[in-house]
Design a protein around this motif. Structure first.
Motif, mmCIF file in Angstrom:
data_model
loop_
_atom_site.group_PDB
_atom_site.id
_atom_site.type_symbol
_atom_site.label_atom_id
_atom_site.label_comp_id
_atom_site.label_asym_id
_atom_site.label_seq_id
_atom_site.Cartn_x
_atom_site.Cartn_y
_atom_site.Cartn_z
ATOM 1 N N ALA A 357 23.064 30.014 -3.943
ATOM 2 C CA ALA A 357 23.148 28.553 -3.859
ATOM 3 C C ALA A 357 22.566 28.067 -2.534
ATOM 4 O O ALA A 357 21.826 27.074 -2.487
ATOM 5 C CB ALA A 357 24.603 28.108 -4.006
ATOM 6 N N ARG A 358 22.861 28.767 -1.447
ATOM 7 C CA ARG A 358 22.325 28.384 -0.144
ATOM 8 C C ARG A 358 20.826 28.649 -0.076
ATOM 9 O O ARG A 358 20.074 27.901 0.547
ATOM 10 C CB ARG A 358 23.049 29.152 0.970
ATOM 11 C CG ARG A 358 24.515 28.769 1.121
ATOM 12 C CD ARG A 358 25.095 29.291 2.400
ATOM 13 N NE ARG A 358 24.369 28.759 3.557
ATOM 14 C CZ ARG A 358 24.455 29.278 4.774
ATOM 15 N NH1 ARG A 358 25.208 30.331 4.997
ATOM 16 N NH2 ARG A 358 23.764 28.748 5.777
ATOM 17 N N PHE A 359 20.377 29.727 -0.762
ATOM 18 C CA PHE A 359 18.941 30.038 -0.815
ATOM 19 C C PHE A 359 18.183 28.910 -1.509
ATOM 20 O O PHE A 359 17.122 28.468 -1.055
ATOM 21 C CB PHE A 359 18.742 31.360 -1.557
ATOM 22 C CG PHE A 359 17.353 31.567 -2.076
ATOM 23 C CD1 PHE A 359 17.062 31.406 -3.421
ATOM 24 C CD2 PHE A 359 16.325 31.911 -1.214
ATOM 25 C CE1 PHE A 359 15.781 31.584 -3.903
ATOM 26 C CE2 PHE A 359 15.035 32.092 -1.687
ATOM 27 C CZ PHE A 359 14.761 31.922 -3.036
ATOM 28 N N LYS A 360 18.709 28.421 -2.629
ATOM 29 C CA LYS A 360 18.047 27.349 -3.357
ATOM 30 C C LYS A 360 17.956 26.079 -2.505
ATOM 31 O O LYS A 360 16.928 25.388 -2.492
ATOM 32 C CB LYS A 360 18.816 27.046 -4.654
ATOM 33 C CG LYS A 360 18.548 28.041 -5.772
ATOM 34 C CD LYS A 360 17.133 27.882 -6.306
ATOM 35 C CE LYS A 360 16.917 28.622 -7.601
ATOM 36 N NZ LYS A 360 15.546 28.460 -8.117
ATOM 37 N N ASP A 361 19.048 25.788 -1.799
ATOM 38 C CA ASP A 361 19.047 24.613 -0.932
ATOM 39 C C ASP A 361 17.999 24.752 0.172
ATOM 40 O O ASP A 361 17.261 23.810 0.475
ATOM 41 C CB ASP A 361 20.446 24.430 -0.329
ATOM 42 C CG ASP A 361 20.518 23.252 0.620
ATOM 43 O OD1 ASP A 361 20.763 23.477 1.825
ATOM 44 O OD2 ASP A 361 20.324 22.110 0.179
ATOM 45 N N LEU A 362 17.922 25.941 0.750
ATOM 46 C CA LEU A 362 16.935 26.180 1.806
ATOM 47 C C LEU A 362 15.514 26.104 1.256
ATOM 48 O O LEU A 362 14.616 25.530 1.884
ATOM 49 C CB LEU A 362 17.187 27.563 2.433
ATOM 50 C CG LEU A 362 16.207 28.012 3.519
ATOM 51 C CD1 LEU A 362 16.243 27.060 4.710
ATOM 52 C CD2 LEU A 362 16.523 29.438 3.959
ATOM 53 N N ALA A 363 15.292 26.675 0.064
ATOM 54 C CA ALA A 363 13.956 26.668 -0.531
ATOM 55 C C ALA A 363 13.499 25.243 -0.835
ATOM 56 O O ALA A 363 12.319 24.916 -0.680
ATOM 57 C CB ALA A 363 13.953 27.513 -1.801
ATOM 58 N N ASP A 364 14.417 24.387 -1.253
ATOM 59 C CA ASP A 364 14.067 22.985 -1.524
ATOM 60 C C ASP A 364 13.581 22.289 -0.256
ATOM 61 O O ASP A 364 12.697 21.438 -0.297
ATOM 62 C CB ASP A 364 15.273 22.237 -2.091
ATOM 63 C CG ASP A 364 15.484 22.522 -3.568
ATOM 64 O OD1 ASP A 364 16.629 22.357 -4.038
ATOM 65 O OD2 ASP A 364 14.507 22.916 -4.244
ATOM 66 N N ARG A 365 14.174 22.642 0.868
ATOM 67 C CA ARG A 365 13.823 21.967 2.123
ATOM 68 C C ARG A 365 12.649 22.628 2.831
ATOM 69 O O ARG A 365 11.874 21.956 3.500
ATOM 70 C CB ARG A 365 15.038 21.949 3.056
ATOM 71 C CG ARG A 365 16.136 20.985 2.632
ATOM 72 C CD ARG A 365 17.277 20.981 3.627
ATOM 73 N NE ARG A 365 18.067 22.203 3.543
ATOM 74 C CZ ARG A 365 18.930 22.596 4.485
ATOM 75 N NH1 ARG A 365 19.077 21.880 5.578
ATOM 76 N NH2 ARG A 365 19.624 23.693 4.330
ATOM 77 N N LYS A 366 12.519 23.944 2.692
ATOM 78 C CA LYS A 366 11.544 24.678 3.502
ATOM 79 C C LYS A 366 10.285 25.078 2.744
ATOM 80 O O LYS A 366 9.230 25.285 3.324
ATOM 81 C CB LYS A 366 12.212 25.937 4.091
ATOM 82 C CG LYS A 366 11.400 26.621 5.174
ATOM 83 C CD LYS A 366 12.195 27.762 5.794
ATOM 84 C CE LYS A 366 11.445 28.351 6.989
ATOM 85 N NZ LYS A 366 10.240 29.046 6.635
ATOM 86 N N ALA A 478 20.334 26.589 10.171
ATOM 87 C CA ALA A 478 19.844 25.506 9.321
ATOM 88 C C ALA A 478 18.461 25.100 9.807
ATOM 89 O O ALA A 478 18.054 25.441 10.924
ATOM 90 C CB ALA A 478 20.798 24.298 9.359
ATOM 91 N N THR A 479 17.741 24.368 8.967
ATOM 92 C CA THR A 479 16.445 23.851 9.426
ATOM 93 C C THR A 479 16.631 22.660 10.352
ATOM 94 O O THR A 479 15.723 22.297 11.085
ATOM 95 C CB THR A 479 15.578 23.425 8.218
ATOM 96 O OG1 THR A 479 16.322 22.507 7.411
ATOM 97 C CG2 THR A 479 15.173 24.625 7.386
#
Length: 513
Positions: A357-366, A478-479
């Motif tokens: 879930a955290r990977f998906k959130d990061l991929a959406d932003r990065k 975080a980014t």
């Protein structure tokens, strides 16, 4: 090939680094990684130092299998008995007794004569042998001691039954050839063919700890005492990754080998850096960010044509990724699991789900996700009970504007919000979080660094803080710098709640708002 034992003292001497204070869970996590790494001996602590040290050694002795588990003890019965009690659950145990050899230590610190030290060493080694047949003996500050007394002291230790004799350069005073000659004399004239291991324990005050330890190996030592990333008192200890890779790379010279799984070195380095809050310098051998980087055009040209032109070892050998591994928001759970497995991580399905879930959130932003992103994602996970979690935040800041932070946390009583001002956006966020939790630690250090590549790199914030008699380290990734800072501060507060055992704090905090 001679087998060189690796005696890791990250959890004992390494934790003596100024500003480092590891809790039980962190020490246990490091101990398990040391076991995966394949170290021969883990010095888990100094059992009599505190009840916390005793309990931690005992837990490591119960739960960590493979390496010998060791506790330090001074030359007195109370220390030795305490060490024996802590080590009792271990499959393999060692008691490490120590004294001093130099005149300045004997006169100014121990206030004993050489004759008294000789008698006490014999007596306490024999006492320790009642609890285990594996007893190591050390005499501090050998390089500033009278050599004849040093030889006499180690001869007495061997006669008393010590199975390993450790020759410490406690203050990093020695020169490699000088230290090597002492090791050679002890090997030839003191040990003289008996079944006793010679160990080396060197400090890096003059930047020569690795060179001293390798000089000892050349002259008969069969054990190196060292720490991950070279952490420890003052300038630190011999760096584990450096001596291991030196022996591995130059087998032709040292005619020796270790049993270390070198592919776990980088992972161990990152773990210890994260938990201690001590950064690894970019140009650090083996594990630094630049250790396998090439910027010079000449170097780049050579490496593109053949790696061996400028690389004496490859990054994969120490657990790093030489090739770029790219993942993104379209990657599925199976690909994510495979990517983690390729990096050496194995988790239960529940933990995979949380990380995914955290990977998906990061991929959406990065966008693109690299191996270092995944490592940072995994390293930022926590086993601390999550009394408070970040639900949302908003920052107002700018030139000639007082920064304001709006924070929403999930608490045991539900979502709670607060708004606060500060000297900067991070300070404002910390204040708002402390308003919600009603816990205000005292910030000691704050450090931020980019842990991955690209203009949208992940930022890792590491902080150390104090609260009453607790010293806590927190990390956030975080980014967004403010988000990473907030997560680090919340992690500190969650550790305080867990450490104090006061779940009522959360209820009181919600009621006060």
């Amino acid at each position: 090939m001679r087998h060189i034992k690796i005696f890791d003292t990250t959890l004992r001497d390494g934790e003596q680094s100024p500003g480092v204070a590891l809790n039980h869970a962190q020490k246990l996590e490091i101990a398990h990684q040391l076991s995966r790494l394949g170290v021969d001996i883990i010095e888990a602590g100094f059992a009599i130092a505190s009840p916390g040290d005793f309990e931690c050694i005992q837990r490591i002795a119960q739960e960590v299998h493979g390496p010998v588990i060791c506790s330090l003890a001074r030359l007195n019965k109370a220390d030795i008995e305490r060490a024996a009690m802590a080590l009792e659950p271990a499959e393999k145990r060692r008691i490490h007794v120590f004294t001093s050899a130099s005149k300045i230590h004997l006169e100014k610190m121990l206030k004993k004569t050489p004759e008294q030290i000789l008698d006490l060493s014999r007596e306490m080694i024999q006492f320790a042998l009642q609890f285990t047949d594996d007893v190591e003996f050390s005499a501090q500050d050998v390089m500033r001691a009278d050599p004849e007394f040093v030889y006499q002291l180690y001869a007495a230790a061997i006669e008393a039954g010590a199975t390993t004799i450790n020759i410490p350069d406690t203050v990093g005073y020695g020169a490699p050839n000088e230290y090597g000659r002492i090791i050679r004399t002890i090997h030839d004239d003191v040990v003289a063919g008996r079944n006793v291991a010679i160990s080396t324990h060197c400090h890096d005050d003059l930047g020569m700890a690795t060179a001293l330890s390798l000089a000892a190996v050349e002259n008969g030592a069969t054990q190196i005492e060292c720490t991950i990333n070279g952490i420890g008192e003052r300038a630190g200890n011999t760096s584990l990754e450096e001596v291991v890779m030196a022996i591995h790379t130059r087998k032709d010279w040292y005619h020796a080998e270790t049993r270390i799984n070198t592919r776990e070195l980088y992972r161990a380095s990152r773990l210890v850096s994260r938990l201690t809050g001590m950064p690894v310098q970019p140009n650090k051998a083996i594990v630094g960010d630049n250790a396998f980087a090439h910027e010079s055009g000449i170097h780049q040209d050579g490496v593109l044509k053949h790696k061996d032109t400028y690389e004496i070892m490859n990054a994969e050998l120490v657990g790093r990724e030489a090739a770029v591994m790219v993942m993104g928001k379209h990657s599925g759970r199976a690909a994510f699991r495979k990517a983690l497995s390729d990096l050496g991580y194995e988790f239960s399905e529940d933990k995979i789900n949380g990380l995914f879930a955290r990977f998906k959130d990061l991929a959406d932003r990065k966008g693109q996700i690299y191996a270092d992103d995944l490592r940072a994602l995994v390293d930022s996970r926590t086993d601390v009970p999550q009394t408070f979690t970040l639900e949302g935040f908003q920052i107002t800041s700018g030139l000639n504007i007082t920064p304001v932070a709006f924070i929403r946390l999930n608490t045991p009583e539900g979502s709670v919000e607060a708004t606060a001002h500060g000297d900067g956006p991070v300070a404002a966020a910390f204040t708002a979080i402390s308003q919600i939790t009603q816990i205000t630690p005292e910030l000691d250090t704050y450090r931020i660094q980019a842990v991955t590549r690209g203009s949208e790199a992940l930022g890792e914030v590491s902080i150390t803080a104090r609260y009453q008699n607790m010293h806590i380290t927190g990390q956030g990734v975080a980014t967004d710098v403010v988000e990473a800072s907030a997560r680090a501060w919340i992690r500190v507060i969650n550790q305080i709640v867990a450490g104090m055992g006061k779940t009522k704090i959360a209820t009181d905090a919600a009621e006060s708002l």
